[in-house]
Enzyme design. Structure first.
Site, PDB file in Angstrom:
ATOM      1  N   ASP A 162      56.994  -1.732  54.090  1.00  0.00           N
ATOM      2  CA  ASP A 162      57.960  -2.286  54.863  1.00  0.00           C
ATOM      3  C   ASP A 162      58.359  -3.384  53.840  1.00  0.00           C
ATOM      4  O   ASP A 162      57.477  -4.480  53.461  1.00  0.00           O
ATOM      5  CB  ASP A 162      58.219  -2.383  56.200  1.00  0.00           C
ATOM      6  CG  ASP A 162      59.705  -2.863  56.263  1.00  0.00           C
ATOM      7  OD1 ASP A 162      60.871  -2.662  55.763  1.00  0.00           O
ATOM      8  OD2 ASP A 162      60.093  -2.489  57.767  1.00  0.00           O
ATOM      9  N   GLU A 173      60.171  -5.603  48.845  1.00  0.00           N
ATOM     10  CA  GLU A 173      60.969  -6.618  47.804  1.00  0.00           C
ATOM     11  C   GLU A 173      60.223  -7.326  47.042  1.00  0.00           C
ATOM     12  O   GLU A 173      60.113  -7.605  45.757  1.00  0.00           O
ATOM     13  CB  GLU A 173      62.362  -6.355  47.687  1.00  0.00           C
ATOM     14  CG  GLU A 173      63.269  -5.797  48.353  1.00  0.00           C
ATOM     15  CD  GLU A 173      63.311  -5.213  50.027  1.00  0.00           C
ATOM     16  OE1 GLU A 173      62.146  -6.029  50.504  1.00  0.00           O
ATOM     17  OE2 GLU A 173      63.832  -4.188  50.135  1.00  0.00           O
ATOM     18  N   ASP A 187      68.303  -0.909  55.077  1.00  0.00           N
ATOM     19  CA  ASP A 187      68.403  -0.785  56.782  1.00  0.00           C
ATOM     20  C   ASP A 187      70.494  -0.532  57.205  1.00  0.00           C
ATOM     21  O   ASP A 187      70.653  -2.240  56.816  1.00  0.00           O
ATOM     22  CB  ASP A 187      67.833  -2.407  56.759  1.00  0.00           C
ATOM     23  CG  ASP A 187      66.265  -2.118  57.367  1.00  0.00           C
ATOM     24  OD1 ASP A 187      65.314  -1.728  57.529  1.00  0.00           O
ATOM     25  OD2 ASP A 187      66.049  -3.802  57.405  1.00  0.00           O
TER      26      ASP A 187
END
Length: 793
Positions: free
Chosen positions: A391, A394, A464
């Site tokens: 997760d 980035e 998300d």
């Protein structure tokens, strides 16, 4: 083509090597170098179809080694170099490159001298950057009017064609930055720069502007069509490995399962209901709820007292489990301390709830990647976890958004390499797991990606996103453009991650149930079919029981996913061989101008046309209440591309292409069409991907054109396929002769079926199409691995 170009091509085809010397340029092994108006320019052929262009201020810092490109230039390429008064020409049998000796502008032509792309005159610029001695670099191109381009990663703007767009290519939740586009004219451009990049297409041209770089560095890829452009891109940046077969089943997830009992109970419940399931996802806080222990990679939460027992229970139920791991660590974790002692952390990170005692590790440091994996391996992989949910790849949530770019990494300032973080981060996990074992294929689910990340066994998801019909529709073009960026594996949170903003009632609200059903239908035809979200649970039993409209529609499409397993796994092999599973219509119908900007239809494989229903049809809201009307059947408009005939998958009705049609779309039907000439194998109804041997496949033939299909099979979850320990069975349909030929089986693998049955159906209106297995087949073929031909009247 003028006479001079004809002569040059004649020399090339005759195998001659023409050299023309001048004081103004230097011949190299793969092209030329020149200094023009204070700019050093290099034209470097990697293959006959791929050219690298490098431009930098004269005598400046050399280019750094690429993080995305792993290919080396081919040796002994046959190049023809020509010199004219105003231009230098370098060409192969596929590409002609012309360099203006006055302005350093470059033009690219195909072998027939058709102009493909040109740089704008004086379109190269260098200016001081925040990271001297490097530069802020700009390259502007001039595209043809009406020329459609695609790619540039995933951007949720709801458009397919990127002409006229301005995009910030900077990794972020819901935005995936890939500095690569391809044209409907059959070429691609890979901009090789790791820093924040601005893409702009307007009346002044089409440009990449990167905030940090030693110079302009890009690759021109001539393919002729989208598939070959992507093949060239992967030749440069790496092929996509084959995922385990079980990843093509149905996945259930939630933010989050709060105990090992809860995780195991979901799997048990699916088996009890006889609803297919292959994957369960364990989200965060299995390490505990004290954020100082954030992402410890250890099961510190007392609700997970026996993690290996949890994993074993999932496996005993013939399912698989992946687990969430982040690139940031709380200050009381052992892994944090290991990083801190060796100065391998580089940025403060804010988590939920707000905790500033969390920092990101320096993935750019190879030793840091070693430490990261050592903890994952010891604490998680060793107990049998099957894959990774990496997760925040980035990563996002830095505490200081204004100065995060100045953080120092192993490769220098973060601003210089920030877009490549997900590439390097996932690459470390992939490479380390492969060093540990070849018996379990690497599977990584990641929220962000960069050029070349396909080579690290990574499935991307769209981030998300909020639950809503407008957001849902934008997922389609986002996923398609990512696929056109060369990264073939993508999915989204079925139903949208944040449901509470628009649907505070969650699954109790019929309006959310309708959105979820339609999103799940779309998910059936994505590379990964995965339900996930927060605010409300998403397991099928939350939507009622058999007989309830939402439950029945969900179950129907999960079953359909498993019926398509032989088709999907064969297409997954095509991806590993350079192909694309989720295909924008321009890939297969490039001459049909009506498809160039269609954002709500696509091909899944080269046979299935998918048109998700992206508008509410059966629920409405008034006075705070939701009304449901399933009796009045609504229709969905869609376009059938030209150049072929189409079969309605549900009814078998044949329709002509190049027309808009209206398809009835009750809540349990999403418009699906099959291209004439398709051969589609369908497997048995089963509860998980390896429950039943595929010894009696249904072979569906969609007549109206000749067709081919290759059925691919292997052991399902190791890397023996890389040694060609696998099988291929080629099917060919001759439409005029009405014969089906099944050729000799090629290859072998342990446990393969020696003999099997192929139940052949030539699809026509009303003969058992859709989900039903026909009671009668047109042919029943016993196949022993030897070629057989049968005629079907």
């Amino acid at each position: 083509m003028n006479k001079k170009r004809i002569i040059l091509f004649s020399f090339l085809l005759a195998g001659l090597h023409v050299t023309s010397w001048s004081q103004s340029y230097q011949k190299t092994d793969n092209g030329i170098k020149a200094r023009i108006q204070g700019t050093d320019v290099e034209v470097q052929f990697y293959t006959p179809q791929i050219v690298r262009i490098i431009k930098a201020p004269a005598g400046s810092t050399a280019m750094e080694k690429s993080l995305a490109v792993i290919a080396a230039p081919q040796k002994k390429l046959r190049l023809v170099i020509g010199e004219e008064k105003d231009e230098l020409t370098v060409l192969t049998q596929s590409v002609v490159v012309k360099l203006n000796r006055q302005t350093a502008a470059i033009r690219f032509y195909d072998k027939n001298a058709a102009l493909l792309l040109k740089e704008k005159e004086n379109g190269t610029h260098f200016s001081p950057s925040a990271d001297p001695p490097l530069y802020d670099v700009v390259q502007t191109f001039q595209l043809e009017g009406g020329e459609s381009i695609y790619g540039l990663g995933q951007h949720q703007s709801g458009v397919m064609d990127q002409r006229g767009q301005q995009l910030l290519l900077k990794q972020n939740n819901m935005q995936i930055a890939v500095p690569f586009f391809q044209s409907i004219k059959g070429y691609g451009v890979l901009w090789d720069n790791n820093s924040t990049t601005h893409f702009k297409d307007d009346a002044d041209g089409t440009s990449f502007q990167s905030e940090v770089g030693a110079g302009v560095d890009y690759y021109f890829i001539q393919g002729g069509n989208a598939d070959k452009v992507i093949a060239g891109y992967r030749q440069l940046t790496g092929e996509a490995p084959l995922f385990p077969r079980w990843t093509l089943g149905y996945w259930q997830s939630r933010e989050r399962y709060k105990s090992q009992y809860e995780t195991n109970e979901v799997v048990r419940k699916y088996r009890e209901l006889h609803v297919p399931l292959d994957g369960i996802v364990q989200d965060w806080q299995y390490w505990g709820e004290d954020e100082s222990y954030w992402n410890s990679t250890e099961f510190g939460n007392p609700r997970f007292p026996e993690p290996k027992k949890m994993v074993d229970s999932v496996h005993d139920h013939h399912a698989h489990i992946i687990i969430s791991v982040w690139p940031s660590f709380g200050n009381k974790t052992k892994i944090y301390e290991a990083f801190k002692q060796q100065n391998l952390l580089f940025g403060k990170y804010v988590t939920w709830p707000i905790n500033e005692n969390v920092e990101v590790y320096d993935a750019f440091n190879p030793h840091a990647r070693d430490i990261y994996w050592s903890y994952m391996n010891k604490n998680i992989f060793s107990i049998g976890i099957d894959g990774w949910w990496l997760d925040s790849t980035e990563p996002d949530h830095f505490k200081d958004k204004e100065s995060d770019e100045a953080y120092q990494t192993f490769l220098g300032a973060y601003r210089k390499v920030r877009n490549a973080f997900p590439l390097i981060h996932t690459g470390g996990v992939y490479k380390h797991q492969r060093e540990v074992t070849g018996n379990k294929r690497v599977f990584i689910l990641a929220r962000s990606a960069f050029s070349g990340q396909q080579r690290f066994g990574t499935m991307m998801w769209s981030g998300d996103v909020v639950s809503g019909w407008n957001v849902f529709r934008k997922q389609i073009s986002g996923g398609l453009n990512l696929s056109l960026s060369g990264l073939p594996y993508w999915n989204s949170d079925i139903g949208g991650f944040f449901s509470g903003r628009n649907y505070p009632g969650g699954v109790s609200d019929a309006a959310f149930r309708e959105l979820y059903v339609r999103w799940l239908q779309f998910g059936t035809f994505c590379p990964m079919m995965r339900s996930h979200g927060t605010d409300t649970p998403r397991e099928i039993y939350q939507f009622g029981a058999k007989g309830d409209w939402a439950y029945d529609a969900i179950e129907k499409f999960i079953n359909l996913r498993y019926r398509f397993l032989p088709y999907n796994y064969s297409n997954a092999w095509e991806v590993a061989a350079g192909g694309t599973m989720m295909r924008a219509l321009m890939m297969d119908f490039p001459t049909d101008k009506k498809v160039l900007n269609i954002d709500n239809e696509y091909m899944f494989g080269k046979s299935m046309l998918v048109c998700p229903v992206t508008d509410s049809m059966y629920t409405s809201r008034a006075n705070g209440n939701t009304a449901v009307d399933l009796k009045t059947i609504k229709k969905q408009k869609l376009y059938l591309p030209a150049g072929t005939q189409w079969f309605d998958f549900w009814t078998g009705e044949k329709l002509a292409g190049d027309q808009e049609v209206e398809k009835e779309a009750p809540i349990d039907i999403m418009p699906l069409y099959v291209k004439a000439g398709s051969i589609i194998p369908m497997g048995p109804f089963q509860q998980y991907t390896d429950e039943k041997k595929p010894d009696a496949l249904e072979i569906r033939i969609y007549e109206g054109a000749d067709g081919k299909f290759t059925l691919y099979e292997d052991e399902g979850d190791n890397y023996n396929y890389e040694k060609r320990i696998c099988t291929f069975i080629d099917f060919e349909w001759n439409d005029k002769a009405r014969t089906l030929t099944i050729k000799d089986r090629k290859g072998s693998f342990p446990g393969m079926l020696q003999n099997r049955t192929f139940n052949v159906v030539v699809v026509k209106k009303g003969n058992g199409t859709g989900m039903e297995v026909p009671g009668k087949f047109d042919r029943v073929i016993t196949y022993t691995g030897k070629a057989v031909t049968t005629k079907i009247p």
